[in-house]
Motif scaffolding. Structure first.
Motif, PDB file in Angstrom:
ATOM      1  N   ASN A 562       0.852  -1.193   0.000  1.00 47.27           N
ATOM      2  CA  ASN A 562       0.000   0.000   0.000  1.00 47.27           C
ATOM      3  C   ASN A 562       0.886   1.241   0.000  1.00 47.27           C
ATOM      4  OD1 ASN A 562      -1.946   1.971   0.292  1.00 47.27           O
ATOM      5  ND2 ASN A 562      -3.081   0.876   1.890  1.00 47.27           N
ATOM      6  N   SER A 564      -0.490   4.218  -1.221  1.00 43.65           N
ATOM      7  CA  SER A 564      -1.474   5.255  -1.545  1.00 43.65           C
ATOM      8  C   SER A 564      -1.294   6.498  -0.679  1.00 43.65           C
ATOM      9  CB  SER A 564      -2.886   4.692  -1.376  1.00 43.65           C
ATOM     10  OG  SER A 564      -3.137   4.374  -0.022  1.00 43.65           O
ATOM     11  N   ASP A 586      -2.201  -1.011  -3.576  1.00 43.20           N
ATOM     12  CA  ASP A 586      -2.917   0.263  -3.726  1.00 43.20           C
ATOM     13  C   ASP A 586      -1.896   1.350  -4.033  1.00 43.20           C
ATOM     14  OD1 ASP A 586      -4.587   2.437  -3.660  1.00 43.20           O
ATOM     15  OD2 ASP A 586      -5.556   1.902  -1.764  1.00 43.20           O
ATOM     16  N   ALA A 606      -7.497   1.064  -7.169  1.00 43.45           N
ATOM     17  CA  ALA A 606      -6.099   0.960  -6.739  1.00 43.45           C
ATOM     18  C   ALA A 606      -5.202   1.966  -7.456  1.00 43.45           C
ATOM     19  CB  ALA A 606      -5.579  -0.456  -6.969  1.00 43.45           C
TER      20      ALA A 606
END
Length: 1017
Positions: A562, A564, A586, A606
């Motif tokens: 992740n 993000s 993501d 994503a």
């Protein structure tokens, strides 16, 4: 007169001579008869280690000089001591001819069948010990003929039927141990008539019915064991208050109901009182304060209410107090801090309020403390570790305030500190993270502030660290990379600033790294590729800049990524899509640009929030560069000739493949016949030996007759399994072990190991009946399970094969009982090493039994084949730590059992194509439970559809998630698992253990809220 006197004397002399001759002749005959009885006894005994080699019928030595034989002054056999000689076979009825036998010790062997009925003719017998064998059937009738018997020890056998009704008639009995068997029915009230009984063991049977009040008449009793597997559904008789000489009372897990009688306070000599794992209700009697000699008090896992009575202050010798998982109220009494010998205090999962006693720990002996899951407030006492013996401090899920005591930073004995989910503030004490034995620190969900102390470099054993959801700040110290044992490092939702130190991936065992929700800046270090064991990386919601390092493609086990909500730029490295395990990722809300790599599965969310990204899932298509789509361009190269050449090559390759497959199939199908052909001389010339662990009605040649291709019912890495019908009609399963052949004649400890396995006796373990060997080939003979394996039924393509929810639940808890026995009741413990649904077999009533227990270890120890290490688990069931430790232990079994539970719930195999490449059932289930609908979608519709009790299913799913935790330290023990599964249907079972303290809260919860609980695992 003188002649008459002389004649009388001569006559008397002749009479005396004749009498002495007759006595000598009688004694010689008696000794000879005893010699013959011993020889006949030896003839029915298998003695692999030749302990009885000097028992010879034609020998010149007296039987009194034989091994294990003891005689009196008249050379009569009075003692037979055959303990722990690894003997097996049966006991001949000739034993009854040893008429003067006083002591018979056959314990710790492998004898089978019933005890000979003639044993009751040994009227001089005072000591009889047949414990830890495989004797079965009922005890001989007319046991009361042994009127001199003082000790009867039958512990840990297969005796069954009702308890001997006339046993109480032996007035001399002082020690009776009938535990660890299969006795059923009720306890005869007449057992209260034993006049001299001091030790009475009935634990570990299948006894039912009320506990007779008459047992309160055994006033000389010192030890009483009635718990475990018995189910009396009875209250504790008040008459037990008459047992004033009792030192140890163990009635754990035997179906007790009602209140604890206050009369137990009369047992002034009591040292140990175990009443845990029952359904006892009401308050703790104040009279227990009279037990001034008590050292261990365990009333946990009941339904006790009220407060802790102040009279417990008089228990000045108390070392262990476990009252966890009840409904106790009020405060933690101050007098607990004044108990000078208290070492273990477990009060978690109650409804206690108020502060923790300020002086707790000042007794200098406190070792284990768990007060979690209550409503405690105030601060943590400063002197918990005053004695420098404290190992566990578990105070999570309370309402504690104040700072973490500075004194804990000097507690050299501390191994586990769990303070999460409170309202603690202040900083992390100096020295805490440098403690030499510290393995786990949890302070998540608090208000702790300040930096991470730099001395963390000195924590050699620290494997789990969770600082998430606090107010920690400053930068992450570079010394963080010097933690050799760390596996999980969580610092999310704090206020850390500065760059991610490149040294963070110097931690050789790092598996989970969560730094999300901070103010980290700078770029992601290229050194991140050094995290070879990293599976989870979350650096989302920071201020990271720069590009995503292409070196991240070299993290082979990465499954969760992740990145993000940062400020990353540049392209997403295309090689990330080649990571075989990456299934959750993501990249959203950055400044990324360029085409999206061809990941196997993903959704548009994503990648959203990146205006420069383009691809099929986004509204922005990538510009055509003239080379065509990356996934299709190679199909546009070449011409028709290349295509024809490719087809010809493909056809030739296919033909060769068919030929090779045919040869392999032929060899596999007839490999035993081929083996017998090339080894016919050794098979015919080497004698086969059948070692029996149970009562057997067949011989080695009859076992060999089963080895026919048409009898094969299963194949695996451990060997081939055949179904065999013996002449008596008994059906058995015969496993021919793999890896045999040249060099297999070397035992490598196989015989000793197989003897150990032969002693294992449990209703949820497949019985090993015997072992057949000719020193080149080993055959194991098991009881036959007509319904096959759980795996075969779960994954059958036959639509008529269905297992309803109750059947699946029963299989789960029965298999858990079997593994629990291997882990906790065997000495040394046995690690299965290959727990899977195909190794859980089902009898004709779908009763589950664990199979192949311990055999993986046997194979690994033999050294026969280099590929034997593969037996330490099956693909899809192997715990994640195996990848970097190459070792398995009981926690590995628990992970595998968690996978089996998921199979039971979902009907899926551990590896399915629908999961995606590199995704197993554990990861798939974790993804599914993120939403309520996902929880419902993962359930196997063949369980019964709408009729399945969702709350029960979710409780079992939570157990499965706990068992399959990535960190071994997070997994419960098998004893905990058994109790957690028992808690699923509280009307059938008692209470819970370990992590099941969270399960009880789920009972009665609304369906729409259950998935929220699962997500938190």
């Amino acid at each position: 007169m003188r002649d008459r006197l002389g004649g009388t004397i001569a006559f008397c002399f002749r009479v005396i001579t004749i009498v002495l001759f007759l006595l000598q002749r009688t004694l010689s005959v008696a000794i000879y008869d005893e010699r013959l009885a011993l020889i006949a006894l030896k003839a029915t005994i298998d003695d692999p280690e030749s302990h009885l080699a000097d028992w010879e019928v034609n020998g010149t030595s007296s039987p009194c000089l034989w091994t294990g034989v003891d005689c009196n002054n008249s050379s009569s056999v009075v003692g037979l001591y055959l303990s722990g000689m690894n003997l097996s076979g049966t006991i001949s009825s000739e034993l009854g001819n040893l008429k003067n036998l006083v002591n018979l010790s056959l314990d710790r062997n492998n004898f089978t069948e019933d005890l000979p009925a003639d044993i009751v003719t040994l009227t001089q017998l005072k000591y009889l010990n047949v414990s830890t064998n495989s004797f079965g059937g009922a005890l001989p009738s007319n046991f009361s003929q042994l009127q001199l018997l003082q000790v009867l020890d039958c512990f840990n056998n297969f005796f069954s039927g009702p308890l001997p009704p006339d046993l109480w008639k032996i007035s001399t009995l002082e020690h009776v141990s009938l535990g660890g068997n299969y006795f059923e029915g009720s306890i005869p009230p007449e057992y209260g008539k034993f006049p001299n009984l001091k030790y009475f063991g009935l634990n570990g049977n299948s006894l039912t019915g009320p506990i007779p009040a008459e047992l309160g008449n055994l006033t000389g009793l010192q030890e009483l064991y009635m718990g475990y597997y018995n189910n009396f559904s009875s209250s504790i008789p008040a008459t037990f208050g008459n047992l004033t000489n009792l030192v140890r009372l163990d009635m754990a897990s035997c179906g007790l109901v009602g209140a604890i009688p206050h009369e137990l306070g009369n047992l002034g000599q009591l040292d140990t009182l175990f009443l845990m794992l029952n359904s006892l209700e009401g308050p703790i009697p104040a009279s227990l304060g009279n037990l001034v000699n008590l050292r261990s008090l365990d009333l946990s896992y009941n339904r006790l209410t009220g407060i802790l009575p102040n009279t417990l202050i008089y228990l000045q010798k108390l070392e262990l107090m476990s009252l966890m998982n009840n409904h106790l109220e009020g405060t933690v009494p101050d007098f607990l801090a004044d108990l000078p010998n208290l070492e273990v205090l477990y009060l978690w999962k109650n409804q206690l309020t108020g502060p923790i006693p300020e002086n707790l720990g000042q007794n200098m002996n406190l070792t284990l403390l768990d007060l979690s899951s209550n409503h405690l407030n105030g601060s943590i006492p400063p002197d918990l570790c005053a004695g420098q013996k404290l190992q566990w401090v578990i105070l999570l899920e309370n309402q504690l305030t104040g700072s973490i005591p500075e004194s804990l930073g000097h507690c050299q004995s501390l191994t586990k500190l769990r303070l999460g989910i409170n309202s603690l503030n202040g900083s992390i004490p100096q020295g805490l993270l440098g403690l030499p034995l510290l393995a786990m620190v949890e302070i998540q969900d608090n208000q702790v502030n300040g930096p991470i102390p730099s001395e963390i470099i000195n924590a050699p054993l620290l494997s789990y660290l969770d600082f998430s959801k606090n107010n920690l700040s400053s930068s992450i110290p570079e010394s963080i990379g010097n933690l050799p044992s760390i596996m999980s490092f969580f610092i999310s939702d704090n206020h850390f600033t500065g760059p991610i130190p490149p040294q963070i991936c110097d931690m050789p065992n790092l598996n989970k790294l969560d730094m999300s929700g901070n103010n980290l800046s700078g770029s992601i270090p290229a050194e991140m590729s050094n995290c070879k064991k990293l599976g989870l990386l979350d650096v989302s919601h920071n201020s990271l800049t720069g590009v995503i390092p292409v070196q991240m493609q070299f993290i082979p086990d990465l499954y969760y990524l992740n990145l993000s909500h940062n400020e990353l730029s540049g392209a997403i490295p295309s090689k990330l899509a080649d990571l075989p395990t990456l299934s959750i990722f993501d990249f959203s809300y950055n400044n990324l640009s360029g085409p999206i790599p061809l990941f196997d599965s993903y959704n548009a969310t994503a990648f959203e929030g990146n205006p420069g990204l383009c691809g099929a899932l986004l509204p922005r298509a990538c510009p055509d560069t003239g080379t065509g789509s990356p996934s299709l361009s190679h199909h546009r190269k070449g011409g028709v000739s290349n295509l024809l050449a490719w087809l010809v090559g493909a056809l030739f390759s296919a033909a060769m493949m068919v030929l090779l497959v045919g040869i392999c199939c032929f060899i596999r199908k007839y490999r035993w016949h081929i083996y017998k052909y090339f080894h016919r001389e050794s098979i015919s010339t080497r004698a086969w030996k059948l070692t029996a662990f149970q009562r057997l009605d067949f011989s080695a040649p009859q076992v060999l007759d089963c080895l026919d291709e048409h009898n094969i019912i299963g194949r695996g890495g451990a060997g081939t399994v055949y179904r065999g019908v013996m002449p008596s009609g008994e059906i058995v399963a015969v496993k021919r072990l793999a890896g045999e052949g040249k060099g297999a004649a070397h035992d490598h400890g196989f015989s000793a190991e197989i003897q150990t396995l032969g002693k294992i006796r449990h209703r949820n373990i497949v019985r090993l009946l015997g072992c057949c060997s000719n020193h080149e080939t080993n055959l194991l003979v098991y009881e036959y399970m007509p319904n096959g394996s759980l795996g075969e039924l779960l994954h059958s393509k036959d639509p008529s094969v269905n297992l309803d929810w109750d059947t699946r639940y029963n299989i789960a808890i029965q298999a858990a009982h079997g593994l629990c026995y291997l882990h906790h009741d065997c000495s040394p413990l046995i690690v299965h090493r290959d727990v899977k649904s195909n190794n859980i077999l089902l009898d004709s009533t779908f009763h589950a039994r664990v199979a192949d227990f311990g055999l993986a270890k046997l194979f690994q120890d033999t050294g026969i084949s280099e590929s034997m290490s593969s037996i330490a688990g099956s693909y899809g069931y192997i715990a994640p730590e195996y990848a970097y430790t190459l070792k398995v232990n009981e926690k590995s079994d628990i992970y595998s059992f968690g996978v089996v539970l998921m199979e039971l719930l979902t009907g899926k195999r551990p590896i399915e194509s629908e999961f995606g490449d590199g995704v197993d059932i554990v990861q798939w289930v974790r993804r599914k439970i993120q939403t309520k609908d996902g929880v419902l979608d993962l359930l196997d519709p063949r369980m019964g559809g709408a009729g399945v009790p969702l709350q029960e299913v979710v409780l079992v799913l939570r157990v499965a998630l706990l068992c399959s935790s990535d960190l071994p330290i997070d997994r419960p023990t098998m004893r905990d698992v058994v109790q957690m599964l028992s808690d699923v249907k509280p009307k059938k079972k008692g209470s819970s253990l370990g992590d099941s303290r969270e399960l009880s809260a789920l009972v009665g919860m609304k369906d729409e809220d259950l998935h929220q609980v699962l997500v938190c695992v």
